[in-house]
Design a protein around this motif. Structure first.
Motif, PDB file in Angstrom:
ATOM      1  N   ILE A  94      -5.836  -2.390   2.376  1.00  0.00           N
ATOM      2  CA  ILE A  94      -4.528  -1.630   1.893  1.00  0.00           C
ATOM      3  C   ILE A  94      -4.507  -1.360   0.694  1.00  0.00           C
ATOM      4  CG2 ILE A  94      -2.014  -2.092   2.358  1.00  0.00           C
ATOM      5  CD1 ILE A  94      -3.582  -2.723   5.099  1.00  0.00           C
ATOM      6  N   PRO A  95      -4.389   0.076   0.529  1.00  0.00           N
ATOM      7  CA  PRO A  95      -4.217   0.491  -0.896  1.00  0.00           C
ATOM      8  C   PRO A  95      -2.986  -0.087  -1.705  1.00  0.00           C
ATOM      9  CG  PRO A  95      -4.372   2.331   0.849  1.00  0.00           C
ATOM     10  CD  PRO A  95      -4.240   1.011   1.526  1.00  0.00           C
ATOM     11  N   ASP A  96      -3.270  -0.235  -2.866  1.00  0.00           N
ATOM     12  CA  ASP A  96      -2.013  -0.902  -3.646  1.00  0.00           C
ATOM     13  C   ASP A  96      -0.819  -0.032  -3.462  1.00  0.00           C
ATOM     14  OD1 ASP A  96      -3.856  -2.877  -4.768  1.00  0.00           O
ATOM     15  OD2 ASP A  96      -4.550  -1.593  -6.579  1.00  0.00           O
ATOM     16  N   GLU A  97      -0.843   1.124  -3.666  1.00  0.00           N
ATOM     17  CA  GLU A  97       0.563   1.701  -3.317  1.00  0.00           C
ATOM     18  C   GLU A  97       1.258   1.645  -2.094  1.00  0.00           C
ATOM     19  OE1 GLU A  97      -2.920   4.947  -2.611  1.00  0.00           O
ATOM     20  OE2 GLU A  97      -2.483   3.368  -4.104  1.00  0.00           O
ATOM     21  N   ASP A  98       0.449   1.194  -1.264  1.00  0.00           N
ATOM     22  CA  ASP A  98       1.169   0.798   0.176  1.00  0.00           C
ATOM     23  C   ASP A  98       1.751  -0.484   0.221  1.00  0.00           C
ATOM     24  OD1 ASP A  98       0.704   3.414   0.800  1.00  0.00           O
ATOM     25  OD2 ASP A  98      -1.322   2.928   2.115  1.00  0.00           O
ATOM     26  N   LYS A  99       1.093  -1.733  -0.489  1.00  0.00           N
ATOM     27  CA  LYS A  99       1.556  -2.841  -0.511  1.00  0.00           C
ATOM     28  C   LYS A  99       2.988  -3.328  -0.500  1.00  0.00           C
ATOM     29  CE  LYS A  99      -3.014  -4.681  -1.775  1.00  0.00           C
ATOM     30  NZ  LYS A  99      -3.596  -5.434  -2.797  1.00  0.00           N
ATOM     31  N   ALA A 100       3.745  -2.145  -1.626  1.00  0.00           N
ATOM     32  CA  ALA A 100       5.165  -2.701  -2.160  1.00  0.00           C
ATOM     33  C   ALA A 100       6.003  -2.065  -0.634  1.00  0.00           C
ATOM     34  CB  ALA A 100       5.494  -1.998  -3.073  1.00  0.00           C
ATOM     35  N   LYS A 101       5.402  -1.135  -0.411  1.00  0.00           N
ATOM     36  CA  LYS A 101       6.246  -0.359   1.007  1.00  0.00           C
ATOM     37  C   LYS A 101       6.088  -1.247   2.378  1.00  0.00           C
ATOM     38  CE  LYS A 101       6.280   3.654   3.960  1.00  0.00           C
ATOM     39  NZ  LYS A 101       5.874   4.818   4.242  1.00  0.00           N
ATOM     40  N   LEU A 102       4.990  -2.135   2.516  1.00  0.00           N
ATOM     41  CA  LEU A 102       4.961  -2.890   3.420  1.00  0.00           C
ATOM     42  C   LEU A 102       5.946  -4.116   3.256  1.00  0.00           C
ATOM     43  CD1 LEU A 102       1.031  -2.649   4.167  1.00  0.00           C
ATOM     44  CD2 LEU A 102       2.866  -2.051   5.770  1.00  0.00           C
ATOM     45  N   LYS A 103       5.870  -4.532   2.034  1.00  0.00           N
ATOM     46  CA  LYS A 103       6.844  -5.673   1.554  1.00  0.00           C
ATOM     47  C   LYS A 103       8.336  -5.080   1.907  1.00  0.00           C
ATOM     48  CE  LYS A 103       3.826  -8.181  -1.291  1.00  0.00           C
ATOM     49  NZ  LYS A 103       3.647  -8.969  -2.471  1.00  0.00           N
ATOM     50  N   GLU A 104       8.535  -4.137   1.413  1.00  0.00           N
ATOM     51  CA  GLU A 104      10.095  -3.663   1.672  1.00  0.00           C
ATOM     52  C   GLU A 104      10.473  -3.622   3.096  1.00  0.00           C
ATOM     53  OE1 GLU A 104      10.408  -0.015  -0.107  1.00  0.00           O
ATOM     54  OE2 GLU A 104       9.870  -0.410  -2.075  1.00  0.00           O
ATOM     55  N   GLN A 105       9.388  -3.506   3.875  1.00  0.00           N
ATOM     56  CA  GLN A 105       9.588  -3.274   5.443  1.00  0.00           C
ATOM     57  C   GLN A 105       9.719  -4.831   5.957  1.00  0.00           C
ATOM     58  OE1 GLN A 105       6.393  -0.675   6.571  1.00  0.00           O
ATOM     59  NE2 GLN A 105       7.561   1.098   6.257  1.00  0.00           N
ATOM     60  N   GLY A 106       9.440  -5.645   5.420  1.00  0.00           N
ATOM     61  CA  GLY A 106       9.547  -7.285   5.915  1.00  0.00           C
ATOM     62  C   GLY A 106       8.346  -8.167   6.021  1.00  0.00           C
ATOM     63  N   VAL A 107       6.743  -7.426   5.454  1.00  0.00           N
ATOM     64  CA  VAL A 107       5.894  -8.165   5.561  1.00  0.00           C
ATOM     65  C   VAL A 107       6.006  -9.093   4.257  1.00  0.00           C
ATOM     66  CG1 VAL A 107       3.272  -7.930   4.902  1.00  0.00           C
ATOM     67  CG2 VAL A 107       4.271  -6.276   6.305  1.00  0.00           C
ATOM     68  N   ALA A 108       5.376 -10.178   4.531  1.00  0.00           N
ATOM     69  CA  ALA A 108       5.697 -11.330   3.448  1.00  0.00           C
ATOM     70  C   ALA A 108       4.599 -11.227   2.432  1.00  0.00           C
ATOM     71  CB  ALA A 108       5.812 -12.833   4.008  1.00  0.00           C
ATOM     72  N   GLU A 109       3.664 -11.100   2.873  1.00  0.00           N
ATOM     73  CA  GLU A 109       2.408 -10.801   1.863  1.00  0.00           C
ATOM     74  C   GLU A 109       1.262  -9.989   2.358  1.00  0.00           C
ATOM     75  OE1 GLU A 109       1.232 -10.454  -1.328  1.00  0.00           O
ATOM     76  OE2 GLU A 109       2.381 -12.280  -1.662  1.00  0.00           O
ATOM     77  N   VAL A 110       0.588  -9.417   1.512  1.00  0.00           N
ATOM     78  CA  VAL A 110      -0.446  -8.635   2.023  1.00  0.00           C
ATOM     79  C   VAL A 110      -1.712  -9.093   1.106  1.00  0.00           C
ATOM     80  CG1 VAL A 110      -1.586  -6.272   2.022  1.00  0.00           C
ATOM     81  CG2 VAL A 110       0.801  -6.412   2.224  1.00  0.00           C
ATOM     82  N   PHE A 111      -2.929  -9.388   1.905  1.00  0.00           N
ATOM     83  CA  PHE A 111      -3.898 -10.256   1.466  1.00  0.00           C
ATOM     84  C   PHE A 111      -5.226  -9.005   1.642  1.00  0.00           C
ATOM     85  CE2 PHE A 111      -1.519 -13.590   2.698  1.00  0.00           C
ATOM     86  CZ  PHE A 111      -1.441 -14.389   1.519  1.00  0.00           C
ATOM     87  N   GLY A 112      -5.729  -8.579   0.531  1.00  0.00           N
ATOM     88  CA  GLY A 112      -6.953  -7.949   0.617  1.00  0.00           C
ATOM     89  C   GLY A 112      -8.209  -8.557   0.738  1.00  0.00           C
TER      90      GLY A 112
END
Length: 138
Positions: free
Chosen positions: A101-119
């Motif tokens: 997941i590109p770094d620029e997309d992680k914040a957007k996913l979290k705003e949508q309700g994802v608790a955490e993104v693991f790369g």
């Protein structure tokens, strides 16, 4: 019955959404979760967001971990969130995303309700500890 016997283990659905056919990481995660004492359900490959939501609701999971490497996360993850919300399951489900997941997309996913993104390269114990600390109590 002791308190330990009454405690329900954490139920996790490890899911592959969309056309992404790479599942080695999902298998590694599923095994690590099982070895950590979690109950694990694996979705199999090529599941539609609706299929994953149905499985999460029917299996009454505490954690939904989505593995995605296809680059379609911005299109598919919101559909999963919407489905969980429709069933009233979003508040009771810890939603995690793993993969490239590109770094620029992680914040957007979290705003949508994802608790955490693991790369890639995330230590398994880090993910397990995050779940232990954040899985909803039922």
């Amino acid at each position: 019955m002791s308190a330990d016997q009454k405690q329900r283990s954490i139920r996790c659905l490890v899911a592959k959404v969309g056309l992404d056919g790479h599942d080695r990481g999902a298998h590694v995660i599923a095994r690590a979760f099982r070895d950590a004492g979690f109950e694990v359900i694996y979705s199999g490959l090529h599941k539609a967001p609706e299929d994953i939501v149905q499985a999460a609701v029917q299996e009454d999971v505490d954690v939904l971990g989505i593995s995605i490497l296809s680059g379609a996360h911005n299109a598919l993850i919101p559909k999963v969130v919407e489905g969980l919300e429709e069933y009233g399951a979003f508040e009771d489900t810890l939603l995690l995303v793993g993969g490239v997941i590109p770094d620029e997309d992680k914040a957007k996913l979290k705003e949508q309700g994802v608790a955490e993104v693991f790369g890639p390269g995330t230590e398994l114990e880090e993910t397990i500890q995050f779940i232990r600390e954040n899985a909803p109590e039922r």
